[in-house]
Scaffold this motif. Sequence first.
Motif, PDB file in Angstrom:
ATOM      1  N   ARG A 221       2.860   1.947  -2.698  1.00 26.76           N
ATOM      2  CA  ARG A 221       1.696   2.277  -4.243  1.00 26.76           C
ATOM      3  C   ARG A 221       0.728   3.928  -3.609  1.00 26.76           C
ATOM      4  NH1 ARG A 221      -3.147   5.448  -3.290  1.00 26.76           N
ATOM      5  NH2 ARG A 221      -4.263   5.315  -3.707  1.00 26.76           N
ATOM      6  N   ASP A 222       1.221   4.359  -3.000  1.00 22.65           N
ATOM      7  CA  ASP A 222       1.054   5.766  -2.157  1.00 22.65           C
ATOM      8  C   ASP A 222       2.289   6.483  -3.209  1.00 22.65           C
ATOM      9  OD1 ASP A 222      -1.192   5.019  -0.955  1.00 22.65           O
ATOM     10  OD2 ASP A 222      -0.450   5.910   0.933  1.00 22.65           O
TER      11      ASP A 222
ATOM     12  N   ALA B 126       1.191   6.662  -6.501  1.00 31.01           N
ATOM     13  CA  ALA B 126      -0.235   7.334  -7.137  1.00 31.01           C
ATOM     14  C   ALA B 126       0.605   9.084  -6.213  1.00 31.01           C
ATOM     15  CB  ALA B 126      -1.277   7.246  -5.977  1.00 31.01           C
ATOM     16  N   HIS B 127       1.044   9.133  -5.775  1.00 34.93           N
ATOM     17  CA  HIS B 127       1.596  10.762  -5.288  1.00 34.93           C
ATOM     18  C   HIS B 127       2.425  11.336  -5.952  1.00 34.93           C
ATOM     19  CE1 HIS B 127      -1.055  11.570  -1.663  1.00 34.93           C
ATOM     20  NE2 HIS B 127      -0.898  10.434  -1.736  1.00 34.93           N
TER      21      HIS B 127
ATOM     22  N   ARG C 263       1.010  -0.920  -0.560  1.00 37.46           N
ATOM     23  CA  ARG C 263      -0.213  -0.110   0.275  1.00 37.46           C
ATOM     24  C   ARG C 263       0.815   1.445   0.158  1.00 37.46           C
ATOM     25  NH1 ARG C 263      -4.247   3.814   3.461  1.00 37.46           N
ATOM     26  NH2 ARG C 263      -2.845   5.246   2.061  1.00 37.46           N
TER      27      ARG C 263
ATOM     28  N   SER D  56      -4.777   9.731   3.363  1.00 33.82           N
ATOM     29  CA  SER D  56      -4.225   9.423   3.051  1.00 33.82           C
ATOM     30  C   SER D  56      -3.631   8.535   0.938  1.00 33.82           C
ATOM     31  CB  SER D  56      -2.728   8.690   3.590  1.00 33.82           C
ATOM     32  OG  SER D  56      -3.407   7.486   3.953  1.00 33.82           O
ATOM     33  N   GLU D  57      -5.447   8.135   0.841  1.00 32.02           N
ATOM     34  CA  GLU D  57      -5.106   7.525  -0.077  1.00 32.02           C
ATOM     35  C   GLU D  57      -5.101   8.471  -1.274  1.00 32.02           C
ATOM     36  OE1 GLU D  57      -7.325   7.181   2.115  1.00 32.02           O
ATOM     37  OE2 GLU D  57      -7.009   5.520   3.389  1.00 32.02           O
ATOM     38  N   LEU D  58      -5.648   9.704  -1.278  1.00 34.56           N
ATOM     39  CA  LEU D  58      -5.711  10.903  -2.410  1.00 34.56           C
ATOM     40  C   LEU D  58      -4.363  11.889  -2.567  1.00 34.56           C
ATOM     41  CD1 LEU D  58      -9.703  11.054  -1.143  1.00 34.56           C
ATOM     42  CD2 LEU D  58      -8.490  10.178  -2.517  1.00 34.56           C
ATOM     43  N   VAL D  59      -4.708  11.747  -3.727  1.00 41.23           N
ATOM     44  CA  VAL D  59      -3.657  12.891  -4.195  1.00 41.23           C
ATOM     45  C   VAL D  59      -4.170  14.302  -4.525  1.00 41.23           C
ATOM     46  CG1 VAL D  59      -1.936  13.794  -5.874  1.00 41.23           C
ATOM     47  CG2 VAL D  59      -2.332  11.323  -5.436  1.00 41.23           C
TER      48      VAL D  59
END
Lengths: 453, 255
Positions: free
Chosen positions: A31-32, A35-36, A28, B152-155
């Motif tokens: 993945r973060d 994605a970021h 996870r 924290s999952e979202l950008v």
Amino acid sequence: MSHPELANRFVEDGERAQWHDRSLWYVRAKRDRAAHAIPEWERLRELAAAIKANVRANLADYLERFEAEARKHGAVVHWAEDAAAHNQIVWEILRSRSVTRVVKSKSMLTEECGLNPFLEQRGLEVVDTDLGERIVQLRDEPPSHIVLPAIHLRKEEVGELFERELGTEPGLSDPARLTEAAREHLREKFLAAQAGITGVNFAVAETGGIVVCTNEGNADLGTALPPLHIACMGIEKIVPRAADLAVFTRLLARSATGQPITAYTSHMHGPRAGGELHIVIVDNGRTGMMARESYRQSLGCIRCGACLNTCPVYRRSGGYSYEAVIPGPIGSTLGPGRDPARHASLPYACTLCGSCADVCPVKIDLDRQLFHWRSDLVTSGLSSPRKRRASRLASLIMRHPRLYRAVAKLARVVAARAPGATSAVLSGWTVSRDLPEIPQRSFREQLEDLGDE
Amino acid sequence: MSDRLANVRVALFVPCYVDQLAPQVAFASLRVLARFGVKASFVSDPACCGQPMANVGSADEARPLALSFLRSFAGFDYVVCPSGSCVSMVRNHYRGLVPDAAGLEICGRTMELCEFLSDVVGVDRIGGRFPHRVGLHKSCHGLRGLRLGSASELVETRPDPVGELLASIEGLQLVSLERADECCGFGGAFAVEESGVSTMMGRDRVDDHVRAGAEVIASIDMSCLLHLQGLMRRRSVGVRAMHVAEIFDACGGDA
Ligand code: SF4
């Protein structure tokens, strides 16, 4: 067994449960970071969700277009209404060509249809060629995760398995050497195979092409070596245009493992020279799912596994606690969709934290669906009677202010005079937690006292 | 700011578990609101928004409470509640549960305490002193249900009224956690039904706060805190669980 029973068992081995949680959290976190690194990540998710919604709304047209285009490339397209029809079609293709040895790669759909046991019963050898899949296959277990099928096993356990099954040296636990051993073993299988079966990640309506994303390249090997390739796909795998692929390939690998892209993204348009390509398009309950408004978004799932990795319950209860082909948040909504009675505990194996919906690359409203399942289960009488009785009683008390006060007061008296009585009622709480100190008077009572002064 | 708010009718909603198990949080909320010029009326009934019933799927049992909530608070401009999960219930789940004609206007103006202070009252500094290391437990219903801060999952970046108000207090040091917003495992009936996983989740959260050197775990949701506090007491972990309203109240403001 219900999810809580199996989950409690999993948690009992505290050290292992911690390790499982941390292994998946690592994925996870990866993945973060991936994605970021993409500033337009949320726009990509929006786009992906919109494309999937468009596909649902026009599915029949896209499927027909796909079939026509795929045929132009020389693929043979088959339609299967359910798992049984799917297995039968695959079996007929194999039997009519006297195939006895099959290699298989990357397919949750064939898992869903139970293809392996079906073919094995008919005397075929079916070898899963993705490392993780092969490991669980050798252990005669189903995958415990949709992307990382053997994530529940430690490398030492894989070493023992390989020693037993593949004759590797005892005590082997170095991942690189284990992988090497598996490669060698699988190479023989590839060379001997007469047919390759794969799943499909995306099927492009406009071009009739199919796309398979893997990290080990087995889909290529499995389809390039044997002359016969059977690709099995659910009806939802359609994307309208080749251009849409860019959105999904960017999202898929990052969401699944934190990689920018899978090592192999294989595009196939028709059979290879001198070979055959069969595409089996399967419904198996999907149109039914599409008809149910509250749950239809789950048809957009691209099986990236991100919701499993982020789920605090999945990480601490393991894939098998779900007793479903697909575990985790997405499995907890798909499972009851197939068989609500059998999977009735899954929508409750969730705190409604919402992390799954936020991590999902196609923005499936997973937590909302699980919330919704609960009321569907209650309505159809499938939730536990105890739960229903408790709700009815609580609602009754809360609706009547005087009753609420009286019951609360009584509870405090009992708690003060006979603590044992309350701890019996609250044993689910007190197994691991102390009860809070109960204030002498509630806020409402104290406020009334103030008013009286 | 009190001028602007002079004619605004604000009600405090105190849910049952705060009423019974943490009355000090309700008093702290009233005092904090008053400190910033908001005179909130307390409406006694109902004592429950219907969340516990809705969460187990008993929509029919939750509905009468939702209707009663809407009736009781219809005459107010804002409803303030020191519980993120109750606010999330009202805002995110009333639509669909009750007929639209039941008057859903108040749902959008039902707000969590920090959110109200920040967005409506315009508070950006609590003032006062609270010289402690605080770990903020971001409750899921506040974070992902009400979007207080960025998950924290979202950008994305969003204002985080809870964290910002806490950080504005002199001496208060927010510790940084390994898992900034993982669920604590309370989940209502989940805590009891899935006690194994719930316990492990809660202990993992506690350990994270302890490793970060927190003296206090703070949250906008007392339910998460009761769970964490129960786990900590059982194991004699010397960290206090405090509702943010209690911290705002304890630090005394600038007055
Ligand atoms: S539901 Fe979403 S996050 Fe979960 S596997 Fe499917 S696409 Fe991935």
